[in-house]
Structures are given as C-alpha cells and as structure tokens.
Design a protein around this motif. Structure first.
Motif, PDB file in Angstrom:
ATOM      1  N   ALA A   7       0.940  -1.155   0.128  1.00 62.28           N
ATOM      2  CA  ALA A   7      -0.195   0.195   0.107  1.00 62.28           C
ATOM      3  C   ALA A   7       0.973   1.213   0.034  1.00 62.28           C
ATOM      4  O   ALA A   7       1.968   1.117   0.708  1.00 62.28           O
ATOM      5  CB  ALA A   7      -0.740  -0.117   1.129  1.00 62.28           C
ATOM      6  N   GLY A   8       0.626   2.084  -0.884  1.00 61.34           N
ATOM      7  CA  GLY A   8       1.281   3.472  -0.843  1.00 61.34           C
ATOM      8  C   GLY A   8       2.514   3.489  -1.894  1.00 61.34           C
ATOM      9  O   GLY A   8       3.055   4.362  -2.198  1.00 61.34           O
ATOM     10  N   ALA A   9       2.798   2.295  -2.576  1.00 59.77           N
ATOM     11  CA  ALA A   9       3.723   2.147  -3.590  1.00 59.77           C
ATOM     12  C   ALA A   9       3.438   2.888  -4.683  1.00 59.77           C
ATOM     13  O   ALA A   9       2.282   3.058  -4.990  1.00 59.77           O
ATOM     14  CB  ALA A   9       4.066   0.611  -3.877  1.00 59.77           C
ATOM     15  N   SER A  10       4.481   3.515  -5.051  1.00 59.07           N
ATOM     16  CA  SER A  10       4.223   4.627  -6.375  1.00 59.07           C
ATOM     17  C   SER A  10       4.612   3.816  -7.782  1.00 59.07           C
ATOM     18  O   SER A  10       4.387   4.358  -8.727  1.00 59.07           O
ATOM     19  CB  SER A  10       4.964   5.773  -6.349  1.00 59.07           C
ATOM     20  OG  SER A  10       4.529   6.380  -4.989  1.00 59.07           O
ATOM     21  N   ALA A  11       5.539   2.826  -7.753  1.00 62.10           N
ATOM     22  CA  ALA A  11       6.157   2.285  -8.644  1.00 62.10           C
ATOM     23  C   ALA A  11       6.613   0.845  -8.541  1.00 62.10           C
ATOM     24  O   ALA A  11       6.838   0.540  -7.201  1.00 62.10           O
ATOM     25  CB  ALA A  11       7.270   3.204  -9.071  1.00 62.10           C
ATOM     26  N   LEU A  12       6.779   0.088  -9.414  1.00 63.23           N
ATOM     27  CA  LEU A  12       7.418  -1.357  -9.393  1.00 63.23           C
ATOM     28  C   LEU A  12       8.592  -1.596  -9.956  1.00 63.23           C
ATOM     29  O   LEU A  12       8.681  -1.038 -10.954  1.00 63.23           O
ATOM     30  CB  LEU A  12       6.103  -2.215  -9.837  1.00 63.23           C
ATOM     31  CG  LEU A  12       4.790  -2.139  -9.292  1.00 63.23           C
ATOM     32  CD1 LEU A  12       4.237  -3.175 -10.245  1.00 63.23           C
ATOM     33  CD2 LEU A  12       4.652  -2.708  -7.864  1.00 63.23           C
ATOM     34  N   VAL A  13       9.549  -2.503  -9.102  1.00 57.62           N
ATOM     35  CA  VAL A  13      10.745  -2.843  -9.524  1.00 57.62           C
ATOM     36  C   VAL A  13      10.335  -4.603  -9.834  1.00 57.62           C
ATOM     37  O   VAL A  13      10.021  -5.025  -8.525  1.00 57.62           O
ATOM     38  CB  VAL A  13      11.728  -2.361  -8.758  1.00 57.62           C
ATOM     39  CG1 VAL A  13      12.951  -3.289  -9.317  1.00 57.62           C
ATOM     40  CG2 VAL A  13      11.971  -1.101  -8.745  1.00 57.62           C
ATOM     41  N   MET A  14      10.531  -5.079 -10.829  1.00 49.77           N
ATOM     42  CA  MET A  14      10.387  -6.449 -10.984  1.00 49.77           C
ATOM     43  C   MET A  14      11.495  -7.273 -10.691  1.00 49.77           C
ATOM     44  O   MET A  14      11.367  -8.648 -10.378  1.00 49.77           O
ATOM     45  CB  MET A  14       9.750  -6.711 -12.296  1.00 49.77           C
ATOM     46  CG  MET A  14       8.435  -6.035 -12.649  1.00 49.77           C
ATOM     47  SD  MET A  14       7.206  -6.161 -11.464  1.00 49.77           S
ATOM     48  CE  MET A  14       6.593  -7.669 -11.768  1.00 49.77           C
ATOM     49  N   ASP A  15      12.622  -6.813 -10.870  1.00 50.28           N
ATOM     50  CA  ASP A  15      13.938  -7.884 -10.581  1.00 50.28           C
ATOM     51  C   ASP A  15      15.026  -7.205  -9.934  1.00 50.28           C
ATOM     52  O   ASP A  15      15.137  -5.854 -10.107  1.00 50.28           O
ATOM     53  CB  ASP A  15      14.317  -8.092 -12.078  1.00 50.28           C
ATOM     54  CG  ASP A  15      15.493  -9.292 -11.976  1.00 50.28           C
ATOM     55  OD1 ASP A  15      15.255 -10.554 -12.229  1.00 50.28           O
ATOM     56  OD2 ASP A  15      16.538  -8.853 -11.774  1.00 50.28           O
ATOM     57  N   ALA A  16      15.953  -7.773  -8.959  1.00 49.61           N
ATOM     58  CA  ALA A  16      16.977  -7.026  -8.273  1.00 49.61           C
ATOM     59  C   ALA A  16      17.850  -6.207  -9.241  1.00 49.61           C
ATOM     60  O   ALA A  16      18.697  -5.286  -8.741  1.00 49.61           O
ATOM     61  CB  ALA A  16      17.411  -7.649  -7.577  1.00 49.61           C
TER      62      ALA A  16
END
Length: 104
Positions: A7-16
C-alpha cells in the motif's frame, strides 16, 4: 519476480538487476515516491514527471549502459540519466532486432 504490492507504493521494480521502476500512477516532478526492491522499501525524489506505465531511473545510469527492466536488457542509454529522471525514448534507444547493429 517482485512480491506483493505494498500500500502506498508509487512504482514497481520487478527484478533486483533492474535500473528502473515502472510508475503505477501518474507521478509529478518533485514528488517523493516509494518502491520495493527485493526486501527493501526505498524512496526517491522525482526530477521529471513520469506518466503511468513509464519508467523512472532508480539509480544513476551512465550513457551507453545496457538498461534493464524485468531483469532483461530493454535498450541502451543515449545520455547520462540521474536517479529520479523519466526513462523513455528521449534517453534510451532500442537495441533488439536492429539490422544496422548486426555483426558481420
């Protein structure tokens, strides 16, 4: 693949290995965003507006770097990109399927 969306995330990172996060809503320059990279929640102040679905640099990326999203190389930077900048066709070129770059 990344875990659950916080909750509250603005963006996604899918892989390290990714250099970028994907905006999950329209984001404004100067806005402080949060994203999760592996088990850490990180924050970043945006230098540019980033439309929904577009990429934002989560680290400084030198010109000429093969850039990763989803753990895969998606292009090469054509200029230095600072953390918080919008990453798109104005500073990244596609490198897949380019006959002009084929090795003889």
């Amino acid at each position: 693949m990344a875990g659950t969306i916080e909750a509250g995330a603005s963006a996604l990172v899918m892989d390290a290995r990714d250099h970028v996060a994907t905006a999950i809503k329209d984001l404004n320059a100067g806005e402080r965003i949060s994203y999760r990279k592996q088990d850490q929640v990180k924050e970043l102040t945006l230098l540019d507006p980033v439309p929904f679905g577009h990429k934002v640099a989560i680290e400084d990326i030198p010109s000429g770097t093969d850039i990763r999203k989803y753990g895969e190389v998606i292009g090469r930077t054509t200029a230095d990109i600072k953390a918080g900048q919008h990453v798109h066709v104005h500073n990244v070129e596609g490198i897949r399927g380019r006959g002009d770059r084929a090795k003889s």
